[in-house]
Design an enzyme around this catalytic site. Sequence first.
Site, PDB file in Angstrom:
ATOM      1  N   ILE A   4      35.743  34.272 -59.580  1.00  0.00           N
ATOM      2  CA  ILE A   4      36.764  34.793 -58.480  1.00  0.00           C
ATOM      3  C   ILE A   4      37.739  36.031 -59.028  1.00  0.00           C
ATOM      4  O   ILE A   4      39.003  35.758 -58.813  1.00  0.00           O
ATOM      5  CB  ILE A   4      37.659  33.473 -57.773  1.00  0.00           C
ATOM      6  CG1 ILE A   4      38.215  32.768 -59.019  1.00  0.00           C
ATOM      7  CG2 ILE A   4      36.505  32.720 -57.130  1.00  0.00           C
ATOM      8  CD1 ILE A   4      39.144  31.801 -58.605  1.00  0.00           C
ATOM      9  N   HIS A  44      42.928  45.461 -59.709  1.00  0.00           N
ATOM     10  CA  HIS A  44      44.293  45.535 -60.389  1.00  0.00           C
ATOM     11  C   HIS A  44      44.230  46.452 -61.369  1.00  0.00           C
ATOM     12  O   HIS A  44      43.119  46.772 -62.084  1.00  0.00           O
ATOM     13  CB  HIS A  44      44.695  43.977 -60.599  1.00  0.00           C
ATOM     14  CG  HIS A  44      45.136  43.332 -59.604  1.00  0.00           C
ATOM     15  ND1 HIS A  44      44.802  42.056 -59.747  1.00  0.00           N
ATOM     16  CD2 HIS A  44      45.845  43.130 -58.435  1.00  0.00           C
ATOM     17  CE1 HIS A  44      45.437  41.137 -58.576  1.00  0.00           C
ATOM     18  NE2 HIS A  44      45.901  42.246 -57.850  1.00  0.00           N
ATOM     19  N   ASP A  61      43.555  30.701 -54.741  1.00  0.00           N
ATOM     20  CA  ASP A  61      44.057  31.645 -56.052  1.00  0.00           C
ATOM     21  C   ASP A  61      45.264  31.262 -56.634  1.00  0.00           C
ATOM     22  O   ASP A  61      45.740  32.312 -57.537  1.00  0.00           O
ATOM     23  CB  ASP A  61      43.883  33.254 -55.560  1.00  0.00           C
ATOM     24  CG  ASP A  61      42.519  33.714 -55.153  1.00  0.00           C
ATOM     25  OD1 ASP A  61      41.642  33.525 -55.737  1.00  0.00           O
ATOM     26  OD2 ASP A  61      42.188  33.756 -53.838  1.00  0.00           O
ATOM     27  N   CYS A 120      45.757  37.207 -65.721  1.00  0.00           N
ATOM     28  CA  CYS A 120      45.937  36.815 -64.273  1.00  0.00           C
ATOM     29  C   CYS A 120      46.543  35.212 -64.351  1.00  0.00           C
ATOM     30  O   CYS A 120      47.417  34.958 -63.603  1.00  0.00           O
ATOM     31  CB  CYS A 120      44.984  36.670 -63.355  1.00  0.00           C
ATOM     32  SG  CYS A 120      43.824  38.306 -63.389  1.00  0.00           S
TER      33      CYS A 120
HETATM   34  N1  GLY Z   1      40.761  36.067 -56.749  1.00  0.00           N
HETATM   35  C1  GLY Z   1      41.642  36.763 -57.471  1.00  0.00           C
HETATM   36  C2  GLY Z   1      42.340  37.689 -56.447  1.00  0.00           C
HETATM   37  O1  GLY Z   1      41.571  38.269 -55.461  1.00  0.00           O
HETATM   38  O2  GLY Z   1      43.555  37.806 -56.097  1.00  0.00           O
END
Ligand code: GLY
Length: 254
Positions: A243, A162, A61, A249
């Site tokens: 993902i 988040h 990630d 992000c």
């Molecule tokens: N795949 C992004 C996260 O879970 O942080």
Amino acid sequence: MFQHTIVRTPCKNVLEGITSAPELGKPDYEKALQQHACYIEALKQCGVDVTVLPANDEYPDSCFVEDVAVLTRKCAIITNPGAPSRNGETAGIIDAVKKFYTDIEYIRNPGTLEGGDVMMVGDTFYVGRSARTNAEGIRQFGEILNKYGFECVEVPLEKVLHLKTGVNYIENNNLLVSGEFIEKECFQKFNHIVIPESEAYAANCIWMNGTVIVPEGFPTVLKAVQDAGYPTITVDTSEFRKIDGGLSCLSLRF
Ligand code: GLY
């Protein structure tokens, strides 16, 4: 206004990134690289320089650099990701951050915090208390912020990964807001641009020096942002969505 951004090239192991949506399939690596290149071009179009860090296969990630640091106008805060598979990612951001900051602070165990849970509105930082960001992490974060004259507002999360999965500030008192955040008392002072459930992923847009970057394929959100008076750029993030990754992000903006 932002002058700088930091991104990290997706690694081959991006296919193994954490996901809550396995039904979307695994990312296509070549496509992820192409989309990442387009993302960098979009940032540059908004007048910022882009520091591109190399791919790091140790951490699937690791292209989601937003989670490992919070970069304010006065100091940098290196976080302590709550996802065990991501916790070591912070080591790889410190040198890059040191090129821009002398005041560097750290969130330390047992506190955890991920940058995706932090939304900056001027000198106020809204922080999601989530599966990744715990009460001690928020306590430490608040203490650091107060030292620099900033304010910290905790926002308990119920459903999403988040804070910025579901709510994003695009300046001029305008807030893109979806799902569990629509009724939150702490956000009532903002103009709400309500994101329909069918386009919830696109709540994660980024304001870049007057322009709003919107994920490709979400026409209702795109129109709402344009109707609010913003020029827009769209970027396809389909491989990162697989993902749980969104536009914010993928960069640190400061
Ligand atoms: N795949 C992004 C996260 O879970 O942080």
